[in-house]
Design an enzyme around this catalytic site. Structure first.
Site, mmCIF file in Angstrom:
data_model
loop_
_atom_site.group_PDB
_atom_site.id
_atom_site.type_symbol
_atom_site.label_atom_id
_atom_site.label_comp_id
_atom_site.label_asym_id
_atom_site.label_seq_id
_atom_site.Cartn_x
_atom_site.Cartn_y
_atom_site.Cartn_z
ATOM 1 N N HIS A 89 -5.388 -3.579 5.341
ATOM 2 C CA HIS A 89 -4.759 -3.930 4.060
ATOM 3 C C HIS A 89 -5.783 -4.471 3.069
ATOM 4 O O HIS A 89 -5.539 -5.459 2.384
ATOM 5 C CB HIS A 89 -3.649 -4.952 4.306
ATOM 6 C CG HIS A 89 -2.876 -5.335 3.076
ATOM 7 N ND1 HIS A 89 -2.222 -4.420 2.281
ATOM 8 C CD2 HIS A 89 -2.659 -6.545 2.501
ATOM 9 C CE1 HIS A 89 -1.635 -5.043 1.272
ATOM 10 N NE2 HIS A 89 -1.887 -6.337 1.377
ATOM 11 N N ASP A 133 0.834 -1.208 0.000
ATOM 12 C CA ASP A 133 0.000 0.000 0.000
ATOM 13 C C ASP A 133 0.866 1.255 0.000
ATOM 14 O O ASP A 133 0.556 2.252 -0.660
ATOM 15 C CB ASP A 133 -0.923 0.000 1.223
ATOM 16 C CG ASP A 133 -1.774 -1.253 1.305
ATOM 17 O OD1 ASP A 133 -2.191 -1.758 0.239
ATOM 18 O OD2 ASP A 133 -2.011 -1.735 2.420
#
Length: 330
Positions: free
Chosen positions: A179, A151
């Protein structure tokens, strides 16, 4: 002597991740484990003229126990990949069982290992790992990490594209929360060096960081998910952790951890109310040395994103904990 293990080493993430770890001068022994093909991958890598000795193991003849025994760091990308239309949560039942089984073995033969979980859905698999380690009496919250670095990598890349930065890695972009999808919260207001993101591009940029995995799945036309970028992200976190274990100072990377028991994490826990949360983590010889609380300086938009993220995270965490507690040990 540093022993690193990749569990799921023959897969789409596992092979390039194993290659990157093989090249690291910080690793002396690299053990590869998978249900198929891991000895072949290990033999292939063993012909590379780098330092680490490489071995491969299969489930037969206690291969998992031999692979994990006395490991210093274990990276787990094991599991099935996403397919078109499949959310990370769709993977839950299969990947949750795989992770739980691996963690049970690690708890028995390498209870002090640093464990890096890549297997999706990370929001749930990390709580599963924690509960499994607790049941075995060897849980150390400072040594269990959910790898959310992809990310961060995506945020660096996409922000650089918009702002014209030629070197994305020079940007430090906190990404907090979880996530998957809306649990991912990029904190663009705290990017260093400071950048200005046009208002008309902000929402699309946030969405792209949150759902970048879907972009890859679509581009691969149903034939795969994010494997190469995830392997790079997993290696980046593992290498940073290994450097910190060896005494390097000032190394920080966001990671999804059992926040309430990490030094500095109590205030973050009080603010969010969730046991697991990703924030910038200062790494050191003990693993997660300190959670860095950046929640006090969020913009109004970031506060709104955080609220949505926490709501989603709680359900993901509860699902993982429930799975770990009701599933009998093998």
């Amino acid at each position: 002597m540093v022993k690193a293990v990749v569990a799921g080493a023959a897969g789409g993430i596992g092979q390039p991740l194993s290659l990157l770890l093989k090249l690291s001068p910080l690793i002396d022994e690299l053990a590869l484990y998978d249900v198929v093909n891991s000895p072949g991958v290990a033999t292939d890598l063993s012909h590379i003229s780098s330092h680490a000795k490489t071995t491969g193991y299969l489930p037969k003849d206690d291969g998992a126990q031999l692979a994990f025994k006395d490991a210093d760091i274990v990276v787990i990308p094991a599991g099935i990949p996403r397919k078109p239309g499949m959310t990370r949560d769709d993977l839950f039942n299969i990947n949750a069982g795989i992770v739980k089984g691996l963690i049970e073995i690690i708890a028995d033969v390498a209870p002090k290992a640093f464990i890096l979980i890549i297997s999706n859905p990370v929001n749930s698999t990390v709580p599963i790992a924690a509960e499994t380690l607790k049941a075995k009496g060897v849980f150390n919250p400072q040594r269990l990490f959910g790898v959310t670095t992809l990310d961060v990598v995506r945020a660096e890349t996409f922000v650089a594209e918009i702002t014209g930065k030629s070197t994305p890695q020079e940007l430090t972009i906190p990404v907090i929360g979880g996530h998957s999808g809306e649990t991912i919260v990029p904190i663009f207001s705290q990017v260093t060096p400071k950048v200005t993101i046009p208002d008309d591009k902000y929402d699309a940029l946030v969405n792209r960081v949150q759902f970048g995995g879907d972009e890859v799945v679509k581009a691969k036309d149903g034939l795969g998910s994010a494997t190469l970028s995830m392997a790079y992200a997993g290696f980046r976190f593992a290498e940073k952790l290994l450097k910190a274990i060896n005494g390097a100072k000032g190394l920080v990377e966001p990671s999804y951890v059992y926040i309430k028991d990490i030094p500095g994490g109590e205030e973050i826990y009080k603010r969010t109310g969730v046991d697991f949360f990703s924030v910038p983590i200062e790494l050191g010889p003990n693993g997660a040395e300190k959670a860095i609380n950046i929640l006090g300086d969020l913009t109004k938009k970031e506060e709104e994103l955080l609220k949505v993220a926490v709501e989603g995270l709680q359900g993901n965490i509860d699902k993982g904990v429930s799975f770990a507690r009701k599933t009998p040990e093998k």
